[in-house]
Design a protein around this motif. Structure first.
Motif, PDB file in Angstrom:
ATOM      1  N   UNK A   1      46.169  37.168  50.212  1.00  0.00           N
ATOM      2  CA  UNK A   1      46.117  35.904  49.486  1.00  0.00           C
ATOM      3  C   UNK A   1      47.336  35.038  49.828  1.00  0.00           C
ATOM      4  N   UNK A   2      47.488  34.728  51.096  1.00  0.00           N
ATOM      5  CA  UNK A   2      48.616  33.946  51.598  1.00  0.00           C
ATOM      6  C   UNK A   2      48.084  32.965  52.631  1.00  0.00           C
TER       7      UNK A   2
ATOM      8  N   UNK B   1      46.213  34.729  42.352  1.00  0.00           N
ATOM      9  CA  UNK B   1      44.850  34.195  42.362  1.00  0.00           C
ATOM     10  C   UNK B   1      44.616  33.461  43.666  1.00  0.00           C
ATOM     11  N   UNK B   2      43.484  33.759  44.289  1.00  0.00           N
ATOM     12  CA  UNK B   2      43.087  33.091  45.525  1.00  0.00           C
ATOM     13  C   UNK B   2      41.571  33.001  45.520  1.00  0.00           C
TER      14      UNK B   2
ATOM     15  N   UNK C   1      50.723  43.929  48.921  1.00  0.00           N
ATOM     16  CA  UNK C   1      50.029  42.655  49.009  1.00  0.00           C
ATOM     17  C   UNK C   1      50.997  41.663  49.656  1.00  0.00           C
ATOM     18  N   UNK C   2      50.451  40.737  50.424  1.00  0.00           N
ATOM     19  CA  UNK C   2      51.258  39.709  51.071  1.00  0.00           C
ATOM     20  C   UNK C   2      51.004  38.380  50.384  1.00  0.00           C
ATOM     21  N   UNK C   3      52.084  37.661  50.078  1.00  0.00           N
ATOM     22  CA  UNK C   3      51.985  36.345  49.452  1.00  0.00           C
ATOM     23  C   UNK C   3      52.839  35.358  50.241  1.00  0.00           C
ATOM     24  N   UNK C   4      52.591  34.061  50.036  1.00  0.00           N
ATOM     25  CA  UNK C   4      53.353  33.047  50.775  1.00  0.00           C
ATOM     26  C   UNK C   4      53.725  31.873  49.871  1.00  0.00           C
ATOM     27  N   UNK C   5      54.584  32.100  48.878  1.00  0.00           N
ATOM     28  CA  UNK C   5      54.960  30.990  48.001  1.00  0.00           C
ATOM     29  C   UNK C   5      55.779  29.944  48.749  1.00  0.00           C
TER      30      UNK C   5
ATOM     31  N   UNK D   1      43.248  26.855  45.203  1.00  0.00           N
ATOM     32  CA  UNK D   1      43.526  27.754  44.076  1.00  0.00           C
ATOM     33  C   UNK D   1      44.562  28.837  44.327  1.00  0.00           C
ATOM     34  N   UNK D   2      45.004  29.031  45.552  1.00  0.00           N
ATOM     35  CA  UNK D   2      45.912  30.149  45.822  1.00  0.00           C
ATOM     36  C   UNK D   2      47.272  29.884  45.181  1.00  0.00           C
TER      37      UNK D   2
END
Length: 136
Positions: free
Chosen positions: A95-96, A69-70, A115-119, A56-57
Motif C-alpha cells: 500500500x505505497x 488504508x489503500x 508492510x511497505x508504506x510511503x508517507x 485513498x492511500x
C-alpha cells in the motif's frame, strides 16, 4: 495523525493511462452493441480501482495503532507489535504509491510480517509511530 502517501509521477501516469485505456475500451464495447453490463464492470474494476487507490492511500497513527488504508484494503497494526522500521526502495507490492518507502516489520500473533508504506512526511510518520510505541 493522518499521513497521505507520496505518489511517484511515473506511477501516477501509469495508473491514469491504464484507467483511461479501460474507459476507451468500455466506450468501444458500448459502440459495438455489447450492452451496458460488461462496459460498466470494465470501468468499475479497471478504472475505478486505480483511481480509488490513488485518492485513498493513507496511514493513520492513533491510540497506539497504525491503520493503513489503500482502496478496499485495510491493515491494522498495534504499535507495540512493531519490531523494526527501516527505509527501503523495494518494488514489492504494497500500500505505497512511491518507491521512497518505509518497511515496517511487526508481529501478528506469533508470525513475523512486514508492510511497505510511503508517507509524504517520512520523518513525521516515523516520529508518530515511535510515540505510539512509547505510549503502548
Amino acid at each position: 495523525m493522518v499521513f497521505r502517501s507520496k505518489v511517484d509521477a511515473w506511477l501516477l501516469v501509469v495508473l491514469l493511462a491504464g484507467a483511461a485505456a479501460v474507459v476507451v475500451a468500455a466506450l468501444h464495447t458500448l459502440r459495438m452493441g455489447a450492452g451496458w453490463f460488461i462496459p460498466l464492470v470494465l470501468v468499475l474494476m479497471g478504472a475505478g480501482l486505480p483511481v480509488w487507490l490513488l485518492v485513498s492511500t493513507r496511514y493513520t497513527v492513533a491510540s497506539g495503532n497504525l491503520a493503513i488504508r489503500s482502496g478496499p484494503f485495510v491493515w491494522r497494526i498495534v504499535a507495540r507489535d512493531i519490531i523494526d522500521i527501516t527505509s527501503t526502495r523495494s518494488a514489492l507490492s504494497s500500500p505505497a504509491l512511491s518507491l521512497d518507502r518505509i518497511r515496517i516489520d511487526y508481529r501478528s500473533g506469533q508470525l513475523p510480517r512486514s508492510v511497505l508504506v510511503s508517507p509524504k512526511d517520512k520523518a513525521g510518520f516515523v516520529s508518530a509511530l515511535r510515540a505510539a510505541q512509547a505510549e503502548a
